[in-house]
Design a protein around this motif. Structure first.
Motif, mmCIF file in Angstrom:
data_model
loop_
_atom_site.group_PDB
_atom_site.id
_atom_site.type_symbol
_atom_site.label_atom_id
_atom_site.label_comp_id
_atom_site.label_asym_id
_atom_site.label_seq_id
_atom_site.Cartn_x
_atom_site.Cartn_y
_atom_site.Cartn_z
ATOM 1 N N GLY A 93 -14.845 -3.310 -16.723
ATOM 2 C CA GLY A 93 -13.966 -2.439 -17.487
ATOM 3 C C GLY A 93 -13.928 -1.018 -16.971
ATOM 4 N N LYS A 129 -11.642 -0.832 -13.924
ATOM 5 C CA LYS A 129 -10.225 -0.926 -14.285
ATOM 6 C C LYS A 129 -9.730 0.385 -14.884
ATOM 7 C CE LYS A 129 -10.003 -5.912 -15.135
ATOM 8 N NZ LYS A 129 -9.701 -6.972 -16.139
ATOM 9 N N LEU A 150 -6.473 -2.493 -23.043
ATOM 10 C CA LEU A 150 -7.486 -3.423 -22.551
ATOM 11 C C LEU A 150 -8.798 -3.289 -23.316
ATOM 12 C CD1 LEU A 150 -6.952 -3.111 -18.683
ATOM 13 C CD2 LEU A 150 -6.053 -4.867 -20.225
ATOM 14 N N GLY A 151 -9.136 -2.071 -23.748
ATOM 15 C CA GLY A 151 -10.392 -1.864 -24.456
ATOM 16 C C GLY A 151 -10.755 -0.403 -24.554
ATOM 17 N N GLU A 160 -12.421 1.000 -21.249
ATOM 18 C CA GLU A 160 -11.424 1.200 -20.198
ATOM 19 C C GLU A 160 -10.587 2.456 -20.467
ATOM 20 O OE1 GLU A 160 -12.125 -1.554 -21.667
ATOM 21 O OE2 GLU A 160 -12.077 -3.286 -20.317
#
Length: 232
Positions: free
Chosen positions: A176, A179, A198-199, A202
């Motif tokens: 993560g 990215k 995505l999170g 990230e």
């Protein structure tokens, strides 16, 4: 209709198109319907059709550009709330920011020279990989054209956000942090928005890298301008 009325109408239409575009994108998440893509295309088509000048359009809409500054700074809030992640990866993030800045500037200018593009375009492309407020500040010192800079920044952000996931999959990047750093360094605000989808990790890393890349580019802009053009 006088110029002031036209400018106010353009502002209202801009906000309306953006609002409707966001609602469409929530239902159909395709590249063409992204607000960063569809809204500018519709506005350009509208101005060309109605023969409204850029000066009339921007007269009462210029504060929308000013809001880019506070919007960029707002990304600092989740960064502050997740300092533990930054402390854990500070060395790799620092190295990544410096490398990304050098690669973005050098590759853009050298490719433009290879294609024999005008020097104004070269200077404008040099700062395309950082978010708009930073890019416009750096462009003044590098000698870029503000309108071209804004265009290249938007294209870079949209393209990076669109192909980022596929690229990470092809080169087998799964972490993560990696990215997020990639999105923040290569596609600034648009990529950071995608990174948050995505999170949290990230998104935080992308926010940090985006801001640091912008600061580094602005600070180094005079050196970049001297090395890339004054010496040649």
């Amino acid at each position: 209709m006088n110029d002031f009325a036209i400018s106010l109408l353009c502002l209202a239409i801009t906000l309306l198109i953006y609002f409707l575009n966001k609602r469409l994108y929530r239902r159909w998440r395709t590249l063409l319907l992204m607000p960063l893509v569809m809204t500018p295309l519709l506005l350009v088509a509208l101005l060309l059709t109605t023969h409204v000048s850029w000066q009339d359009y921007i007269a009462e809409s210029h504060w929308l550009l000013w809001l880019l500054g506070p919007a960029t700074l707002a990304f600092a809030v989740p960064v502050y709330e997740n300092l533990a992640i930054i402390k854990r990866h500070w060395m790799s993030l620092s190295a990544g920011v410096i490398t990304a800045t050098l690669v973005a500037v050098c590759s853009s200018v050298w490719l433009a020279r290879l294609l024999t593009l005008p020097e104004t375009v070269q200077r404008s492309l040099a700062v395309r990989s950082i978010t708009t407020p930073f890019a416009l500040a750096a462009a003044k010192q590098v000698g870029g054209q503000p309108d071209l800079v804004a265009l290249f920044v938007v294209i870079t952000g949209v393209f990076g956000m669109a192909v980022g996931d596929v690229l990470f999959l092809r080169i087998a990047i799964k972490q993560g942090v990696a990215k997020g750093a990639g999105f923040g360094a290569a596609s600034h605000g648009a990529g950071t928005a995608r990174a948050y989808q995505l999170g949290q990790q990230e998104g935080v890393v992308s926010s940090l890298v985006m801001m640091l890349s912008g600061v580094v580019t602005v600070v180094l802009a005079p050196v970049i301008g001297h090395l890339m053009w004054a010496v040649s």
